[in-house]
Motif scaffolding. Sequence first.
Motif, PDB file in Angstrom:
ATOM      1  N   ARG A   9       0.821  -1.221   0.000  1.00 29.14           N
ATOM      2  CA  ARG A   9       0.000   0.000   0.000  1.00 29.14           C
ATOM      3  C   ARG A   9       0.857   1.274   0.000  1.00 29.14           C
ATOM      4  NH1 ARG A   9      -5.219  -1.339   0.308  1.00 29.14           N
ATOM      5  NH2 ARG A   9      -5.809  -3.260   1.374  1.00 29.14           N
ATOM      6  N   LYS A  10       2.089   1.168   0.478  1.00 26.19           N
ATOM      7  CA  LYS A  10       2.992   2.318   0.433  1.00 26.19           C
ATOM      8  C   LYS A  10       3.459   2.607  -0.993  1.00 26.19           C
ATOM      9  CE  LYS A  10       4.942   1.711   5.052  1.00 26.19           C
ATOM     10  NZ  LYS A  10       6.153   1.337   5.801  1.00 26.19           N
ATOM     11  N   LEU A  11       3.425   1.589  -1.839  1.00 21.19           N
ATOM     12  CA  LEU A  11       3.948   1.726  -3.196  1.00 21.19           C
ATOM     13  C   LEU A  11       2.884   2.008  -4.244  1.00 21.19           C
ATOM     14  CD1 LEU A  11       6.523  -1.216  -3.210  1.00 21.19           C
ATOM     15  CD2 LEU A  11       6.946   1.200  -2.729  1.00 21.19           C
ATOM     16  N   ALA A 124       5.677  -3.894 -10.110  1.00 17.16           N
ATOM     17  CA  ALA A 124       6.919  -4.545 -10.545  1.00 17.16           C
ATOM     18  C   ALA A 124       7.926  -3.500 -11.037  1.00 17.16           C
ATOM     19  CB  ALA A 124       6.626  -5.566 -11.636  1.00 17.16           C
ATOM     20  N   ARG A 125       7.455  -2.516 -11.783  1.00 21.56           N
ATOM     21  CA  ARG A 125       8.347  -1.465 -12.277  1.00 21.56           C
ATOM     22  C   ARG A 125       8.915  -0.642 -11.133  1.00 21.56           C
ATOM     23  NH1 ARG A 125       7.450   3.493 -12.454  1.00 21.56           N
ATOM     24  NH2 ARG A 125       5.199   3.323 -12.476  1.00 21.56           N
ATOM     25  N   ILE A 126       8.089  -0.291 -10.171  1.00 25.19           N
ATOM     26  CA  ILE A 126       8.540   0.501  -9.019  1.00 25.19           C
ATOM     27  C   ILE A 126       9.604  -0.265  -8.234  1.00 25.19           C
ATOM     28  CG2 ILE A 126       7.810   1.395  -6.759  1.00 25.19           C
ATOM     29  CD1 ILE A 126       5.087   2.103  -8.180  1.00 25.19           C
ATOM     30  N   ILE A 127       9.359  -1.541  -7.998  1.00 25.89           N
ATOM     31  CA  ILE A 127      10.330  -2.357  -7.253  1.00 25.89           C
ATOM     32  C   ILE A 127      11.621  -2.494  -8.051  1.00 25.89           C
ATOM     33  CG2 ILE A 127      10.813  -4.673  -6.358  1.00 25.89           C
ATOM     34  CD1 ILE A 127       7.793  -4.784  -5.578  1.00 25.89           C
ATOM     35  N   ALA A 128      11.514  -2.735  -9.354  1.00 26.96           N
ATOM     36  CA  ALA A 128      12.711  -2.868 -10.202  1.00 26.96           C
ATOM     37  C   ALA A 128      13.521  -1.573 -10.210  1.00 26.96           C
ATOM     38  CB  ALA A 128      12.310  -3.252 -11.624  1.00 26.96           C
ATOM     39  N   GLU A 129      12.855  -0.439 -10.308  1.00 23.38           N
ATOM     40  CA  GLU A 129      13.557   0.849 -10.292  1.00 23.38           C
ATOM     41  C   GLU A 129      14.270   1.064  -8.964  1.00 23.38           C
ATOM     42  OE1 GLU A 129      10.405   3.574 -11.228  1.00 23.38           O
ATOM     43  OE2 GLU A 129      10.578   3.217 -13.392  1.00 23.38           O
TER      44      GLU A 129
END
Length: 188
Positions: A9-11, A124-129
């Motif tokens: 939820r933070k992301l 997935a993009r946010i985590i990868a970045e």
Amino acid sequence: MDELEIYLRKLVPFTEREMEVFTALFSETKLKKNEYFAKEGEFSVKIAFVSSGVMRAFFRNGSGNEYNKTFFTASNFVAAYSSITTKQRNLINIQCLTDCILFVADFRQITSLYEKYPKFESLARIIAEYKFAIKEKREIELVTIEATERYEIFKKEHPDLENLINQYHIASYLGITPTQLSRIRAKR
């Protein structure tokens, strides 16, 4: 699984339904100290959220020497990322340094839902970045900063880790020998 939902939820602002669909892909798994989540040469398909414990990603050179690439602690995603994204064999090992509780999912199931649930792909993009930014920072520090300063950064970024894992793992992560780490610690 509450900590996973809080982290997500933070992301990304998931709806209740999206959160239910996403978290339903994960199941709790317990691994003991020294067990592997991923092994070099195997194909990985799993991604996990660390609920508790400490893991390391490392590789071995041709002589069998181990080099710690990174540590995974609570509230972090862990995977053999190059393997799950390229469908090639793992280049690294991921091993538990303590007993760990993980929430594990099949990455293929997550990606199969990207079209129906675009927020999963955004996640997935946010985590990868985020992972890329951390990797880049660490690579720069390894070649531009002295070992003493790298140790101080390690302590700030991982305040409790020093008391949970063997010193030689920290030395390997810092790119120094255990003897060098002992000298740095003795000067403090």
